[in-house]
Design a protein around this motif. Structure first.
Motif, PDB file in Angstrom:
ATOM      1  N   TYR A  95     -42.757 -41.503 -10.639  1.00 18.99           N
ATOM      2  CA  TYR A  95     -42.181 -42.609  -9.881  1.00 18.99           C
ATOM      3  C   TYR A  95     -42.280 -42.371  -8.386  1.00 18.99           C
ATOM      4  O   TYR A  95     -42.195 -41.234  -7.929  1.00 18.99           O
ATOM      5  CB  TYR A  95     -40.692 -42.788 -10.216  1.00 18.99           C
ATOM      6  CG  TYR A  95     -40.428 -43.209 -11.626  1.00 18.99           C
ATOM      7  CD1 TYR A  95     -40.528 -44.548 -11.985  1.00 18.99           C
ATOM      8  CD2 TYR A  95     -40.082 -42.299 -12.599  1.00 18.99           C
ATOM      9  CE1 TYR A  95     -40.292 -44.960 -13.284  1.00 18.99           C
ATOM     10  CE2 TYR A  95     -39.841 -42.694 -13.902  1.00 18.99           C
ATOM     11  CZ  TYR A  95     -39.945 -44.025 -14.231  1.00 18.99           C
ATOM     12  OH  TYR A  95     -39.711 -44.435 -15.516  1.00 18.99           O
ATOM     13  N   LYS A  96     -42.436 -43.429  -7.641  1.00 17.85           N
ATOM     14  CA  LYS A  96     -42.262 -43.440  -6.193  1.00 17.85           C
ATOM     15  C   LYS A  96     -41.129 -44.418  -5.939  1.00 17.85           C
ATOM     16  O   LYS A  96     -40.856 -45.310  -6.740  1.00 17.85           O
ATOM     17  CB  LYS A  96     -43.525 -43.935  -5.471  1.00 17.85           C
ATOM     18  CG  LYS A  96     -44.689 -42.976  -5.532  1.00 17.85           C
ATOM     19  CD  LYS A  96     -44.657 -42.064  -4.349  1.00 17.85           C
ATOM     20  CE  LYS A  96     -45.976 -41.300  -4.264  1.00 17.85           C
ATOM     21  NZ  LYS A  96     -46.037 -40.495  -3.073  1.00 17.85           N
TER      22      LYS A  96
ATOM     23  N   MET B  30     -33.596 -41.621 -12.848  1.00 13.72           N
ATOM     24  CA  MET B  30     -33.060 -42.648 -11.985  1.00 13.72           C
ATOM     25  C   MET B  30     -31.546 -42.758 -12.118  1.00 13.72           C
ATOM     26  O   MET B  30     -30.988 -43.798 -11.839  1.00 13.72           O
ATOM     27  CB  MET B  30     -33.710 -43.993 -12.288  1.00 13.72           C
ATOM     28  CG  MET B  30     -35.110 -44.125 -11.767  1.00 13.72           C
ATOM     29  SD  MET B  30     -35.800 -45.758 -11.922  1.00 13.72           S
ATOM     30  CE  MET B  30     -36.150 -45.808 -13.664  1.00 13.72           C
ATOM     31  N   SER B  31     -30.872 -41.716 -12.541  1.00 15.28           N
ATOM     32  CA  SER B  31     -29.421 -41.788 -12.673  1.00 15.28           C
ATOM     33  C   SER B  31     -28.725 -40.996 -11.567  1.00 15.28           C
ATOM     34  O   SER B  31     -27.559 -40.672 -11.690  1.00 15.28           O
ATOM     35  CB  SER B  31     -28.997 -41.276 -14.042  1.00 15.28           C
ATOM     36  OG  SER B  31     -29.405 -39.931 -14.186  1.00 15.28           O
ATOM     37  N   SER B  32     -29.450 -40.690 -10.500  1.00 16.23           N
ATOM     38  CA  SER B  32     -28.870 -39.987  -9.362  1.00 16.23           C
ATOM     39  C   SER B  32     -28.736 -40.950  -8.193  1.00 16.23           C
ATOM     40  O   SER B  32     -29.519 -41.889  -8.064  1.00 16.23           O
ATOM     41  CB  SER B  32     -29.778 -38.825  -8.954  1.00 16.23           C
ATOM     42  OG  SER B  32     -29.928 -37.916 -10.002  1.00 16.23           O
ATOM     43  N   PRO B  33     -27.758 -40.710  -7.321  1.00 13.05           N
ATOM     44  CA  PRO B  33     -27.644 -41.582  -6.149  1.00 13.05           C
ATOM     45  C   PRO B  33     -28.804 -41.353  -5.183  1.00 13.05           C
ATOM     46  O   PRO B  33     -29.267 -40.231  -5.016  1.00 13.05           O
ATOM     47  CB  PRO B  33     -26.316 -41.178  -5.520  1.00 13.05           C
ATOM     48  CG  PRO B  33     -25.966 -39.862  -6.092  1.00 13.05           C
ATOM     49  CD  PRO B  33     -26.703 -39.726  -7.392  1.00 13.05           C
TER      50      PRO B  33
ATOM     51  N   ILE C  41     -41.238 -47.703  -8.132  1.00 11.59           N
ATOM     52  CA  ILE C  41     -42.661 -47.930  -8.372  1.00 11.59           C
ATOM     53  C   ILE C  41     -43.126 -46.942  -9.431  1.00 11.59           C
ATOM     54  O   ILE C  41     -43.174 -45.736  -9.190  1.00 11.59           O
ATOM     55  CB  ILE C  41     -43.473 -47.736  -7.074  1.00 11.59           C
ATOM     56  CG1 ILE C  41     -42.924 -48.647  -5.976  1.00 11.59           C
ATOM     57  CG2 ILE C  41     -44.952 -47.985  -7.324  1.00 11.59           C
ATOM     58  CD1 ILE C  41     -43.383 -48.260  -4.583  1.00 11.59           C
ATOM     59  N   LYS C  42     -43.461 -47.434 -10.609  1.00 12.68           N
ATOM     60  CA  LYS C  42     -43.965 -46.573 -11.678  1.00 12.68           C
ATOM     61  C   LYS C  42     -45.465 -46.402 -11.474  1.00 12.68           C
ATOM     62  O   LYS C  42     -46.201 -47.369 -11.365  1.00 12.68           O
ATOM     63  CB  LYS C  42     -43.677 -47.175 -13.049  1.00 12.68           C
ATOM     64  CG  LYS C  42     -44.075 -46.252 -14.169  1.00 12.68           C
ATOM     65  CD  LYS C  42     -43.584 -46.739 -15.500  1.00 12.68           C
ATOM     66  CE  LYS C  42     -43.979 -45.709 -16.545  1.00 12.68           C
ATOM     67  NZ  LYS C  42     -43.408 -45.982 -17.833  1.00 12.68           N
TER      68      LYS C  42
ATOM     69  N   GLU D  28     -41.630 -42.925  -0.667  1.00 10.39           N
ATOM     70  CA  GLU D  28     -41.665 -41.474  -0.854  1.00 10.39           C
ATOM     71  C   GLU D  28     -41.474 -41.153  -2.328  1.00 10.39           C
ATOM     72  O   GLU D  28     -41.163 -42.027  -3.135  1.00 10.39           O
ATOM     73  CB  GLU D  28     -40.542 -40.800  -0.052  1.00 10.39           C
ATOM     74  CG  GLU D  28     -40.717 -40.820   1.437  1.00 10.39           C
ATOM     75  CD  GLU D  28     -41.806 -39.880   1.931  1.00 10.39           C
ATOM     76  OE1 GLU D  28     -42.167 -38.917   1.211  1.00 10.39           O
ATOM     77  OE2 GLU D  28     -42.307 -40.106   3.041  1.00 10.39           O
ATOM     78  N   ASP D  29     -41.615 -39.869  -2.662  1.00 12.70           N
ATOM     79  CA  ASP D  29     -41.307 -39.405  -4.007  1.00 12.70           C
ATOM     80  C   ASP D  29     -39.826 -39.627  -4.288  1.00 12.70           C
ATOM     81  O   ASP D  29     -38.993 -39.581  -3.372  1.00 12.70           O
ATOM     82  CB  ASP D  29     -41.610 -37.917  -4.163  1.00 12.70           C
ATOM     83  CG  ASP D  29     -43.090 -37.608  -4.195  1.00 12.70           C
ATOM     84  OD1 ASP D  29     -43.892 -38.552  -4.273  1.00 12.70           O
ATOM     85  OD2 ASP D  29     -43.443 -36.422  -4.135  1.00 12.70           O
TER      86      ASP D  29
END
Length: 80
Positions: free
Chosen positions: A57-58, A1-4, A20-21, A68-69
């Motif tokens: 994650y979604k 989760m560290s990408s834009p 969403i985990k 989405e993924d």
């Protein structure tokens, strides 16, 4: 989760998302009632019951609601 991220649907949202985990639960159901007959752990899966191999994650766009993924939002976020 560290990408834009950027939403591939509304194309403008870059900041508001729901992460969403996904937590899978392996079960055997009664085919008539849908009641859970048995629950399995990852170590105790029976033959013909494959373990979950989907994404961890979604992501949901908090502007338009698209789910989405995570990879989809990351890839679209890399584009200018």
């Amino acid at each position: 989760m560290s990408s834009p991220y950027r939403c591939p649907n509304c194309k403008t949202n870059r900041s508001r998302f729901n992460i969403i985990k996904q937590i899978s639960q392996s079960v055997k159901l009664n085919p008539q009632s849908g009641e859970v007959i048995e629950q399995y752990t990852d170590n105790q899966l029976v033959p013909f019951h494959l373990p979950y191999k989907g994404p961890e994650y979604k992501v949901q766009c908090a502007s338009c609601g698209l789910i989405e993924d995570e990879r989809t939002f990351i890839k679209f976020g890399e584009q200018q």
